[in-house]
Structure formats: structure tokens, C-alpha cells
Design an enzyme around this catalytic site. Structure first.
Site, PDB file in Angstrom:
ATOM      1  CG  ASP B  82      33.698  -9.747   5.804  1.00  0.00           C
ATOM      2  OD1 ASP B  82      33.411  -8.725   5.125  1.00  0.00           O
ATOM      3  OD2 ASP B  82      32.920 -10.234   6.651  1.00  0.00           O
ATOM      4  CD  GLU B 136      28.013  -7.276   4.766  1.00  0.00           C
ATOM      5  OE1 GLU B 136      26.838  -6.876   4.645  1.00  0.00           O
ATOM      6  OE2 GLU B 136      28.363  -8.444   4.475  1.00  0.00           O
TER       7      GLU B 136
END
Lengths: 361, 361
Positions: B82, B136
Site C-alpha cells: 500500500d 502498512e
């Protein structure tokens, strides 16, 4: 409810010949939250216009009524019409010799006393200016007294003294302190907290500012025999960027209450001198009001109370800035103002009415 | 646009045989803001399933791929899929020997390196567990690695070491510090500022807390030859009821970064001991990760860089809490992470790929 309201625009009746207790209840029962004073202002205006000895003027939702008897002295009797929002405390209730209900204490009891005087003392020993005004409970630029002073100063500035009928436990509260608000800005440098040593923590640097406030001893200033105890308080501290960032700014908002013998400029200089190494941003600075007791000795004697200093800021300062000495004198315990359980004792209502009438006859 | 999207549900192509620079650009060009990783996870999963030497598992939008060669040692190569939200930095651009674009630095460059190893080293000298995970950049309970550790720990806890391919300037950042956040609550008593002496100003009482933080000297802890410099910072100060009220509470939020040799409990006890006379509310306490360099000497030798201590908290701590020593090693300057102008140098991409391949062959 969307059906047409047949009472819309009808002016509520106010019977000024009724007893001060009934009149207080009638005033409480006409809601007048700040900004919505029109029905009550209409009722007060209509009732006063019915009195031939008064000249009545309307400014917004404020009403000014004056005698014009050519007396050597002129006094203002003033009270605000508005209240804070209702808190389940309408309509009025009479219980235990107290009128309970929204605004009973702050300050429809005082307004009732003034209206009773308006109707029962058609030929007072000094000319009178009654002022019933809007928006006292909200920001100062909406305040009805402020508007009258700005737009029609001639209506009030020719007075020799003013009685503001805010609740004062039926005692005399003379003058008031000035108020200064300022932001003290402490600057640092941002950094990630994992490398805090690369920044300068503004919150840590604020410690001496707060300690200086903690160590500060305010003065007690005696004027006309009244002691004004000053104060300098942090009222807010704000710092914080994110949970992992060393903050680069900490703002301490201080509130100074200064004796009415000092100007706002002097109060500002005092704060700047106390914090010479920081940026100081003044956000508000309004003067207090000198008690001027030497100019109102006959009033003090008639009211039969020992004057106390007023520490909070009130609209007496607006009269003071027009050169009119003013005091607070009214029924009700000021600490009940803005509480859901506010009330005004019947004994206060009667005492205030009787003592003021004695002074005016 | 409400017309049906013919590409809806189509899995984007990822050609793992392309050069690491082209692959980085391809990864950047598949948007994957936290929570919207599905298309990229689909692409990664499909590309890895095409490799017969890997066993692939999907957990949410995270993908785990393992070799099973019976080697005496197993290593994790991990990277998150991400990115933070776009900031006008899509699609990718190759300029001045740098790949520019959202996530190029944090951390699609590192993901590209790992994917290149997955396809080019079918028979590594130690078994490998590739972990490409979601979320994350957002709160920890959504973190894909956290989810895998909770739901499928057997997929990662059998490793002997982990390489988290976060940007580290192609250097080795070993271990990481722990983090503790706590509120220190200073209490006073409210009063009107006009009678400040009737209250106790909590903001004034906060001065010694901030001064103690200002005077505090954090320790430097040396572990495996790496110096972890600790820190204790006020990150927020909050006090304030109203402009005319002495505040009855001042809350100072402190952020502690402590060496990985200390437990969160020890860090909490340290803060409580520093502020014994105040209420201390711990809001977050997560352990760090020991560098464990003695267990990864061959990796350090192969990467040819001198390990540095990692001061910020990273996901290496999640591996550490599973008993797996971990380090950060990846292309890109970590200070460019989350900036609109982030990029990854082509030289870093090639160096990281080459050095890791050397270690695995």
C-alpha cells in the site's frame, strides 16, 4: 407545526400596575433568548409608550424611555432583556418566596423593578433614562447598549450616573475590572520524536512561561475604599502536531483582570514586560470602570448597602467609557445566573423597588 | 462516470521478467492506497502463482509465497503493497536515473526487488518466504503483517531472519526502538478568572512537568555495537475550558522512544517514576526489535554495508516479537517517504537486487 399562528405579530400584554412579583413572572414567561427579544421588546415598548411622562425610542430590540423634567441630575436605570437559552426552566414558578425560571435572576427581576419605578414614579427627583436592551449575553458587538452608544449616544451620555440592575444580591457592586486576553507564543523546531534531538520542543520551552504565571503575585488596588484584586491566569495551553512529532509551537492564552485605575494599554505593557522574550499577541483589551463613589454618595446612602468591588467585567464599563459613573445593583444571587435552577427572592425584588423609589421621591 | 467498466475485475498484468526499473514503474502504475490494494494484490498473486517453485497463499489483500527446498535456514523478504494517498504523483516517470511517483520510494522499489528475486532465484541457498502485505500506512490493527501473525503465524514464524525492504538508502538499519505514549494529567480546580484565587490553575501547575521534560537527558544504549539514542518528548499539551475560566485540567502527552533492550513495561515504569505525583495514563506501548546482528552476520557481509541503528518504529518489531530477528534494507531515501516528490534511484534498485541475489545464490 406549520399551521398559521394567529398570535404571530401580536404584542404580548405587560401590566405594569401589577405587583413586582407578578411582573417578574410575566417577563419570564415571554421568552427572549438573545437574538429573539422582539416580542418582549415590543411588550416593553408598548407598556412604556402608554406612560405620558416618558419619551420612548426604539433602537433594534432595545427600548429607551426618558423623563424630561429639567432636573439638575439625570440617572440611567438599565437592564438587558435577553436570556441565555432555556434549560427546561419555563414557565415561571413561584415557590418558597422565590420566582423560579429562565432569566428570573439574570435579569428579569431587575427589569421588573425598573418597570415598576417607571410607572409608579412619574415625577422623580432626578430625570431618569430607562434602558432595556438586547443581546447582553452574546458577543459584544451585538450588545444593545453598545449599539445605542454607537448610534444614539445622546440618549445615554447626558446622564450623571447609571444603575445597571444586574443581580448583586441587592447590594452595591461598584465599578468593574478591565479584561485583557493575550496569546504568548513559544516557538521551537519540528522533528520526528525518534530523532527528537534534531528539533527544539516548544512545549518544553513553555515551562518557564507557565512557571512565571504560577509565581506571579497579582496586585490589590484600593480605589474609593474598595479593593480590586487583580489576576493573571493561563486559560488555555495548546501544543501538538502529531503523536510522533516534536511540536514547533506552544501557545499559552492568558487572561488578565486589571484594576479600573489602569488602562488597557497599561495592562498590555505589563504583560509584555512580564514576557519580554516571547511574541505576545493581544486578542482583547477592554477597560474597567472606576467606582466613582464620590459622585453617587446620595444613591449609596439611599440604597443602604456598603459598596463592594465588582471583579468581573460588566456593562458598567460601557457607561464608564462614556464618562458616566455606574454601579451594579439588583435583585438575585449573581452566582445563580445561567444555571437551570436560577431564581430571584421575592424579598430582593421588594427591597430593590422600595429603596430605589425612596431615592427617586 | 456510471457506464460499466469493462476492466472491472480484470487482474492487471505484471511481467516479473522485466527489468527492476520497468517493474518498479509497473507497480507504481497500479494504484494501491491503503484499503484499495486488491488490484495490486491480485496482480502480485497471479504473477507468483505462475512460478512453480513457490507455494502461494492469500490472506486478505496480502500475499505470502514460500519455497520449500529443505534448506537449513529460512529468510523472509517482506514489503508492503500500500501507499499513502496520491498527491498528483501518478503515473510514474523515469527521469535523471530515478523512478518518480507515488510509492516509488515507500516502497514499491523494494517490492520490485523482492519480486525480481522471486522469479530469478528459483533455488536459493536458504528457503525464502516472500510477504507482500496490505495496510502498512494505516492503524496497526489493519496491518497485513499483523493479520498474518494473528491468523496464520506458521507462515512466517518459522523463519530465522527477516529483511523488511523499507527504504534505507540501500543500507542496513538494524532493530528498532520501542514506542510508549502516555498522558500526564495535572489537576486543579476551576474558578472564574475574575476570582482566580478561588481556584487552582492546572496550566500553571503543569510548569514543573514540562520543565522536567526539558531537563531530562535521554540515554544512549549500545547494542551489538549500534547506538540507540532514546527520547522523551511532550508531543501535545491541552488545557482550556473557556476564556474566563481557570482550567481544572492540563494534559501533557509524552512520546517515549526506548532502546530495544527495554520492555514496554520498563519504559512505562520509567515514565511513572519520573512523574510520581501525577496521574499517568499509558495509551500505547509497543516493544522495539533487537538488532540480533550476531544471527545475521552472513547477510550483513553479503549486503556490504555497515549496519546503522533504526530509531523510528517499523514492522521489524512485529518479526522480533515472533522471535525472528529482522532488519530494514531497501532502495530509496527514507526521508522522501510520503512526500509528493518521492522517487527511488535506479542505482539503489540495481544494487539491492544484485546484493541480495549474491546472498541467495
Amino acid at each position: 407545526m406549520s399551521a398559521p399562528d394567529p398570535d404571530r405579530g401580536r404584542v404580548p400584554d405587560l401590566d405594569l400596575s401589577s405587583d413586582v412579583v407578578a411582573l417578574t413572572r410575566a417577563l419570564v414567561d415571554i421568552p427572549s433568548e438573545s437574538g429573539d427579544e422582539r416580542p418582549l421588546a415590543d411588550a416593553v415598548e408598548a407598556a412604556l409608550r402608554a406612560l405620558p411622562h416618558l419619551t420612548v425610542e426604539r433602537i433594534g430590540n432595545s427600548v429607551v424611555a426618558r423623563t424630561d423634567l429639567g432636573r439638575p441630575q439625570r440617572a440611567v436605570l438599565a437592564g438587558h432583556l435577553d436570556t441565555v437559552p432555556a434549560a427546561g426552566n419555563l414557565p415561571s414558578v413561584l415557590r418558597d418566596d422565590r420566582v423560579h425560571g429562565l432569566g428570573a435572576c439574570d435579569m428579569k427581576g431587575g427589569v421588573a423593578v425598573a418597570l415598576r419605578l417607571a410607572v409608579t414614579v412619574p415625577a422623580p427627583t432626578r430625570d431618569l433614562t430607562y434602558v432595556f436592551y438586547e443581546c447582553e449575553e452574546v458577543e459584544g458587538d451585538r450588545n444593545g447598549l453598545h449599539r445605542i452608544a454607537a448610534e444614539r449616544p445622546e440618549l445615554i451620555e447626558d446622564a450623571d450616573l447609571a444603575v445597571l440592575m444586574e443581580p448583586s444580591d441587592a447590594g452595591i457592586e461598584a465599578g468593574c475590572q478591565g479584561v485583557l486576553s493575550a496569546d504568548i507564543v513559544v516557538r521551537g523546531e519540528r522533528a520526528h520524536t525518534a530523532r527528537a534531538w534534531m528539533g527544539t520542543n516548544a512545549a518544553h520551552l513553555a515551562a518557564p512561561v507557565l512557571q512565571r504565571l504560577a509565581d506571579h503575585t497579582s496586585e490589590r488596588v484600593v480605589i474609593d475604599g474598595l479593593e480590586y484584586r487583580e489576576g493573571l491566569s493561563a486559560v488555555a495551553v495548546r501544543a501538538g502536531v502529531a503523536g510522533n512529532v516534536v511540536p514547533d509551537e506552544c501557545v499559552i492564552t492568558v487572561n488578565s483582570r486589571f484594576a479600573p485605575s489602569r488602562s488597557p494599554e497599561e495592562a498590555e505593557a505589563y504583560v509584555r514586560k512580564l514576557f519580554p522574550e516571547y511574541e505576545v499577541r493581544v486578542t482583547e483589551a477592554v477597560p474597567g470602570a472606576l467606582p466613582g463613589l464620590d459622585r453617587i454618595t446620595d444613591l449609596v446612602a439611599a440604597l443602604g448597602a456598603t459598596p463592594r468591588p465588582k471583579l468581573g467585567w460588566t456593562d458598567v464599563a460601557r457607561f464608564s467609557s462614556l464618562g458616566v459613573p455606574a454601579l451594579n445593583y439588583g435583585p438575585g444571587d449573581p452566582t445563580l445566573a445561567h444555571t437551570a435552577g436560577e431564581y430571584v427572592p421575592v424579598a430582593h425584588l421588594r427591597e430593590c423597588e422600595e429603596r430605589l423609589r425612596r431615592w427617586l421621591r
